[in-house]
Design a protein around this motif. Structure first.
Motif, PDB file in Angstrom:
ATOM      1  N   ALA A 145       4.853   6.808  -1.914  1.00 44.19           N
ATOM      2  CA  ALA A 145       3.655   7.558  -1.528  1.00 44.19           C
ATOM      3  C   ALA A 145       4.021   8.988  -1.148  1.00 44.19           C
ATOM      4  O   ALA A 145       5.127   9.256  -0.655  1.00 44.19           O
ATOM      5  CB  ALA A 145       2.953   6.863  -0.367  1.00 44.19           C
ATOM      6  N   TRP A 147       2.191  12.236   0.959  1.00 42.33           N
ATOM      7  CA  TRP A 147       1.100  12.820   1.721  1.00 42.33           C
ATOM      8  C   TRP A 147       1.423  14.307   1.886  1.00 42.33           C
ATOM      9  O   TRP A 147       2.375  14.666   2.590  1.00 42.33           O
ATOM     10  CB  TRP A 147       0.954  12.178   3.098  1.00 42.33           C
ATOM     11  CG  TRP A 147       0.613  10.707   3.047  1.00 42.33           C
ATOM     12  CD1 TRP A 147       0.266   9.978   1.961  1.00 42.33           C
ATOM     13  CD2 TRP A 147       0.621   9.798   4.163  1.00 42.33           C
ATOM     14  NE1 TRP A 147       0.039   8.673   2.310  1.00 42.33           N
ATOM     15  CE2 TRP A 147       0.243   8.522   3.655  1.00 42.33           C
ATOM     16  CE3 TRP A 147       0.883   9.928   5.524  1.00 42.33           C
ATOM     17  CZ2 TRP A 147       0.145   7.395   4.475  1.00 42.33           C
ATOM     18  CZ3 TRP A 147       0.788   8.806   6.343  1.00 42.33           C
ATOM     19  CH2 TRP A 147       0.405   7.551   5.815  1.00 42.33           C
ATOM     20  N   TYR A 170       0.117   7.705  -4.604  1.00 46.13           N
ATOM     21  CA  TYR A 170       1.008   6.546  -4.489  1.00 46.13           C
ATOM     22  C   TYR A 170       1.038   5.800  -5.812  1.00 46.13           C
ATOM     23  O   TYR A 170       0.157   5.956  -6.661  1.00 46.13           O
ATOM     24  CB  TYR A 170       0.555   5.602  -3.360  1.00 46.13           C
ATOM     25  CG  TYR A 170      -0.803   4.977  -3.567  1.00 46.13           C
ATOM     26  CD1 TYR A 170      -0.950   3.768  -4.237  1.00 46.13           C
ATOM     27  CD2 TYR A 170      -1.958   5.607  -3.095  1.00 46.13           C
ATOM     28  CE1 TYR A 170      -2.198   3.190  -4.430  1.00 46.13           C
ATOM     29  CE2 TYR A 170      -3.209   5.046  -3.284  1.00 46.13           C
ATOM     30  CZ  TYR A 170      -3.316   3.834  -3.950  1.00 46.13           C
ATOM     31  OH  TYR A 170      -4.558   3.270  -4.146  1.00 46.13           O
ATOM     32  N   SER A 266      -2.013   4.116   6.883  1.00 49.88           N
ATOM     33  CA  SER A 266      -2.082   3.397   5.611  1.00 49.88           C
ATOM     34  C   SER A 266      -2.909   2.124   5.763  1.00 49.88           C
ATOM     35  O   SER A 266      -2.741   1.375   6.731  1.00 49.88           O
ATOM     36  CB  SER A 266      -0.668   3.049   5.141  1.00 49.88           C
ATOM     37  OG  SER A 266      -0.716   2.259   3.969  1.00 49.88           O
ATOM     38  N   ILE A 270       3.366  -0.027   2.388  1.00 47.86           N
ATOM     39  CA  ILE A 270       3.920   0.956   1.447  1.00 47.86           C
ATOM     40  C   ILE A 270       5.451   0.891   1.525  1.00 47.86           C
ATOM     41  O   ILE A 270       6.014   0.683   2.601  1.00 47.86           O
ATOM     42  CB  ILE A 270       3.452   2.385   1.771  1.00 47.86           C
ATOM     43  CG1 ILE A 270       1.932   2.518   1.665  1.00 47.86           C
ATOM     44  CG2 ILE A 270       4.112   3.411   0.862  1.00 47.86           C
ATOM     45  CD1 ILE A 270       1.417   3.877   2.109  1.00 47.86           C
ATOM     46  N   LYS A 315       0.789  -2.106   7.196  1.00 48.59           N
ATOM     47  CA  LYS A 315      -0.633  -1.786   7.277  1.00 48.59           C
ATOM     48  C   LYS A 315      -0.991  -1.295   8.673  1.00 48.59           C
ATOM     49  O   LYS A 315      -0.627  -1.907   9.672  1.00 48.59           O
ATOM     50  CB  LYS A 315      -1.442  -3.032   6.926  1.00 48.59           C
ATOM     51  CG  LYS A 315      -2.940  -2.867   7.060  1.00 48.59           C
ATOM     52  CD  LYS A 315      -3.644  -4.159   6.726  1.00 48.59           C
ATOM     53  CE  LYS A 315      -5.151  -4.042   6.915  1.00 48.59           C
ATOM     54  NZ  LYS A 315      -5.845  -5.306   6.595  1.00 48.59           N
ATOM     55  N   GLY A 318       1.018   4.851  10.754  1.00 48.28           N
ATOM     56  CA  GLY A 318       0.713   6.172  10.229  1.00 48.28           C
ATOM     57  C   GLY A 318       1.173   7.273  11.153  1.00 48.28           C
ATOM     58  O   GLY A 318       2.149   7.115  11.897  1.00 48.28           O
TER      59      GLY A 318
END
Length: 333
Positions: A145, A147, A170, A266, A270, A315, A318
């Motif tokens: 991924a 960002w 991603y 997220s 990831i 999950k 972040g």
């Protein structure tokens, strides 16, 4: 004990090629040796309109007919053995591939069971159930991924505001043997803190083709009746077994108070993440993360920061970050 069928197959596989070549050579030799003919003739008389006419007919006869039959038998057997050997090897290759696939599946299942047993003994069951659902039993995985946050100053109605351009991408990999679906969703609303505009959203396929995702404006999307305008997109993409796609989303946020305070997490696990930040001069940028893996600061320049996370991101994990003028700080005035 091997069956008679297995013994015959093994014998054909070991001896068919040299034997078939030998038979073909022998057959060819005897075809050449039997290629001798004798010439015979006979006279045929016929009566036409009261006149007798005679015709002589010449005929070629093989002098070695049995040798010719033997040669044809050798050639037929040689070609039949060669074809039989070819099909046996083809069938064995197909069976070998099927066996390898079964062994590979067995090894994967065994390895997964071993991992499950070890994790259960050293990790709290509640946390283990999350790992099992999101990683160990996953049919797909999101990897590599990126960002990217590009921050710039703009002047709007005599006021300096900050524009944050986010580029999020991603790779989505289908690691199962069946087709899976990736649901791409994004929704944001305009409020007194910032205004959001979606620039583009697309899906890149392995063939190189790009598929744009339609953007939708909708009022009162949450059904609260407050009349707020929401911007959202939603698309389901089907991915074939062992195939992948790349998802790219670009949107901007205009902050009206001269500083930025935002979060980014997220919605799915990831593997590997790079965060790139470009900031204007005379601005501070601070980032805090909740990743399980370490976020390494790869580049630290006055106008550029690059953070790299190698490993799993679960999950809900972040970052939260702030950007503000060094001389003004964070103030709503």
């Amino acid at each position: 004990m091997k069956s008679e069928k297995d013994k015959i197959s093994l014998w054909i596989k070991k001896n068919a090629l040299p034997l078939s070549l030998s038979l073909i050579i022998i057959g060819g030799y005897f075809v050449y040796q039997s290629n001798e003919y004798s010439v015979s003739s006979r006279t045929i008389s016929s009566v036409f309109n009261g006149k007798i006419t005679e015709s002589i007919i010449y005929q070629l006869n093989k002098t070695k007919p049995f040798l010719d039959i033997f040669a044809n038998v050798c050639l037929t057997l040689g070609i039949a053995l060669f074809i039989s050997a070819f099909f046996i090897r083809y069938i064995e290759e197909d069976e070998r591939k099927q066996l390898e696939e079964k062994l590979s599946k067995f090894q994967e299942d065994t390895a997964k069971d071993a991992i499950l047993s070890v994790f259960k003994t050293i990790i709290d069951m509640n946390f283990f159930s999350i790992i099992q659902k999101d990683l160990l039993n996953a049919k797909s995985i999101r990897k590599n991924a990126n960002w990217q946050y590009d921050i710039s100053e703009i002047e709007d109605s005599g006021t300096v505001k900050l524009l944050l351009k986010r580029t999020v991408s991603y790779e989505f990999h289908n690691i199962s043997q069946s087709q899976v679906e990736e649901s791409i969703r994004f929704r944001s609303n305009n409020n007194e803190h910032c205004k959001t505009d979606i620039i583009s959203a697309k899906v890149r396929h392995p063939s190189g083709n790009e598929e744009n995702i339609e953007l939708i404006d909708d009022k009162d999307a949450d059904g609260n009746g407050d009349g707020k305008k929401f911007i959202y997109l939603h698309k389901n993409i089907c991915i074939d077994p062992e195939k992948s796609i790349e998802v790219v989303l670009v949107f901007t946020q205009l902050f009206s108070h001269g500083y930025i305070y935002e979060t980014h997490s997220s919605r799915h696990p990831i593997i590997n993440l790079m965060i790139t930040v470009n900031i204007p001069k005379n601005y501070n940028f601070e980032l805090f993360h909740t990743f399980s893996s370490k976020a390494r600061l790869k580049i630290d320049e006055p106008d550029k920061r690059v953070y790299v996370v190698n490993g799993a991101i679960f999950k809900g994990q972040g970052v939260e970050f702030t950007c503000y003028n060094k001389h003004k700080g964070i103030s709503k005035n």
